[in-house]
Write a protein that holds these residues in place. Structure first.
Motif, PDB file in Angstrom:
ATOM      1  N   GLU A  47     -35.251   8.381 -21.270  1.00 30.55           N
ATOM      2  CA  GLU A  47     -36.508   8.670 -21.979  1.00 30.55           C
ATOM      3  C   GLU A  47     -37.014   7.415 -22.698  1.00 30.55           C
ATOM      4  O   GLU A  47     -38.205   7.118 -22.682  1.00 30.55           O
ATOM      5  CB  GLU A  47     -36.302   9.806 -22.983  1.00 30.55           C
ATOM      6  N   PHE A  48     -36.106   6.684 -23.334  1.00 30.00           N
ATOM      7  CA  PHE A  48     -36.467   5.444 -24.006  1.00 30.00           C
ATOM      8  C   PHE A  48     -37.036   4.446 -22.995  1.00 30.00           C
ATOM      9  O   PHE A  48     -38.066   3.812 -23.246  1.00 30.00           O
ATOM     10  CB  PHE A  48     -35.242   4.860 -24.718  1.00 30.00           C
ATOM     11  N   CYS A  49     -36.391   4.299 -21.853  1.00 30.15           N
ATOM     12  CA  CYS A  49     -36.859   3.363 -20.824  1.00 30.15           C
ATOM     13  C   CYS A  49     -38.250   3.743 -20.324  1.00 30.15           C
ATOM     14  O   CYS A  49     -39.097   2.863 -20.117  1.00 30.15           O
ATOM     15  CB  CYS A  49     -35.873   3.314 -19.657  1.00 30.15           C
ATOM     16  N   ALA A  50     -38.509   5.037 -20.143  1.00 33.03           N
ATOM     17  CA  ALA A  50     -39.827   5.484 -19.688  1.00 33.03           C
ATOM     18  C   ALA A  50     -40.897   5.123 -20.713  1.00 33.03           C
ATOM     19  O   ALA A  50     -41.980   4.637 -20.361  1.00 33.03           O
ATOM     20  CB  ALA A  50     -39.811   6.989 -19.415  1.00 33.03           C
ATOM     21  N   HIS A  51     -40.593   5.343 -21.980  1.00 32.59           N
ATOM     22  CA  HIS A  51     -41.534   4.989 -23.051  1.00 32.59           C
ATOM     23  C   HIS A  51     -41.791   3.482 -23.063  1.00 32.59           C
ATOM     24  O   HIS A  51     -42.943   3.039 -23.141  1.00 32.59           O
ATOM     25  CB  HIS A  51     -40.995   5.454 -24.406  1.00 32.59           C
ATOM     26  N   MET A  52     -40.730   2.699 -22.985  1.00 28.30           N
ATOM     27  CA  MET A  52     -40.866   1.248 -23.017  1.00 28.30           C
ATOM     28  C   MET A  52     -41.671   0.747 -21.818  1.00 28.30           C
ATOM     29  O   MET A  52     -42.538  -0.117 -21.968  1.00 28.30           O
ATOM     30  CB  MET A  52     -39.490   0.582 -23.053  1.00 28.30           C
ATOM     31  N   SER A  53     -41.435   1.305 -20.644  1.00 29.55           N
ATOM     32  CA  SER A  53     -42.167   0.889 -19.446  1.00 29.55           C
ATOM     33  C   SER A  53     -43.648   1.221 -19.547  1.00 29.55           C
ATOM     34  O   SER A  53     -44.484   0.508 -19.001  1.00 29.55           O
ATOM     35  CB  SER A  53     -41.577   1.553 -18.198  1.00 29.55           C
ATOM     36  N   HIS A  54     -43.972   2.292 -20.258  1.00 34.01           N
ATOM     37  CA  HIS A  54     -45.370   2.665 -20.469  1.00 34.01           C
ATOM     38  C   HIS A  54     -46.073   1.661 -21.386  1.00 34.01           C
ATOM     39  O   HIS A  54     -47.222   1.282 -21.138  1.00 34.01           O
ATOM     40  CB  HIS A  54     -45.460   4.073 -21.059  1.00 34.01           C
ATOM     41  N   CYS A  55     -45.387   1.240 -22.439  1.00 34.01           N
ATOM     42  CA  CYS A  55     -46.004   0.380 -23.459  1.00 34.01           C
ATOM     43  C   CYS A  55     -45.854  -1.113 -23.192  1.00 34.01           C
ATOM     44  O   CYS A  55     -46.685  -1.899 -23.663  1.00 34.01           O
ATOM     45  CB  CYS A  55     -45.411   0.695 -24.836  1.00 34.01           C
ATOM     46  N   TYR A  56     -44.825  -1.517 -22.473  1.00 32.71           N
ATOM     47  CA  TYR A  56     -44.496  -2.939 -22.345  1.00 32.71           C
ATOM     48  C   TYR A  56     -44.136  -3.286 -20.901  1.00 32.71           C
ATOM     49  O   TYR A  56     -43.522  -2.488 -20.202  1.00 32.71           O
ATOM     50  CB  TYR A  56     -43.287  -3.291 -23.227  1.00 32.71           C
ATOM     51  N   ALA A  57     -44.480  -4.501 -20.500  1.00 34.14           N
ATOM     52  CA  ALA A  57     -43.969  -5.089 -19.255  1.00 34.14           C
ATOM     53  C   ALA A  57     -43.154  -6.299 -19.694  1.00 34.14           C
ATOM     54  O   ALA A  57     -43.694  -7.215 -20.320  1.00 34.14           O
ATOM     55  CB  ALA A  57     -45.116  -5.512 -18.347  1.00 34.14           C
ATOM     56  N   GLU A  58     -41.853  -6.271 -19.403  1.00 39.76           N
ATOM     57  CA  GLU A  58     -40.991  -7.337 -19.902  1.00 39.76           C
ATOM     58  C   GLU A  58     -40.094  -7.890 -18.802  1.00 39.76           C
ATOM     59  O   GLU A  58     -39.659  -7.160 -17.907  1.00 39.76           O
ATOM     60  CB  GLU A  58     -40.119  -6.827 -21.052  1.00 39.76           C
TER      61      GLU A  58
END
Length: 131
Positions: A47-58
């Motif tokens: 769930e954390f990874c999905a949120h991060m992928s939505h907000c950030y490209a790293e």
């Protein structure tokens, strides 16, 4: 053995492969995020990874991985090269800003899997870069 699983974990991160990251984790992994609560388990991690992928490209570069001889502890130091894609709650508005941020992660390992991930970076530096 410890270095290899950490290197696979970060290779999956850079490939945008959440499933590959999850394959490196123990079922009851403890995820200690910077400035956040501890999340326990692969479901919370995904769930954390999905949120991060939505907000950030790293993408992580300049990676140096360390591990003890027993394969039970490890660490990595790297540079986060990112784009702020979508506004994250409580943070500045996203407008496609880019950032470059030194960061580090610490790991506990057991039976060839990551049982604890702790990530640190300077949030004030990130806010300065995207503001």
């Amino acid at each position: 053995m410890g270095r290899e699983v950490i290197e696979r974990y970060f290779a999956a991160f850079n490939a945008g492969d959440t499933e590959g990251m999850l394959d490196c984790l123990a079922t009851d992994v403890e995820h200690h995020v910077n400035e956040g609560q501890i999340r326990v388990g692969k479901v919370k991690f995904a769930e954390f990874c999905a949120h991060m992928s939505h907000c950030y490209a790293e993408n992580l570069t300049d990676m140096v991985v360390f591990a003890n001889d027993e394969g039970t502890r490890g660490a990595a130091e790297y540079i986060v090269n990112g784009t702020y894609k979508a506004t994250d709650s409580g943070l500045p508005e996203a407008k496609g800003q880019t950032y470059r941020l030194p960061a580090g992660s610490f790991f506990s390992l057991k039976d060839g899997l990551i049982t604890r991930v702790v990530t640190y970076y300077n949030l004030a530096d990130w806010v300065r870069q995207v503001s």
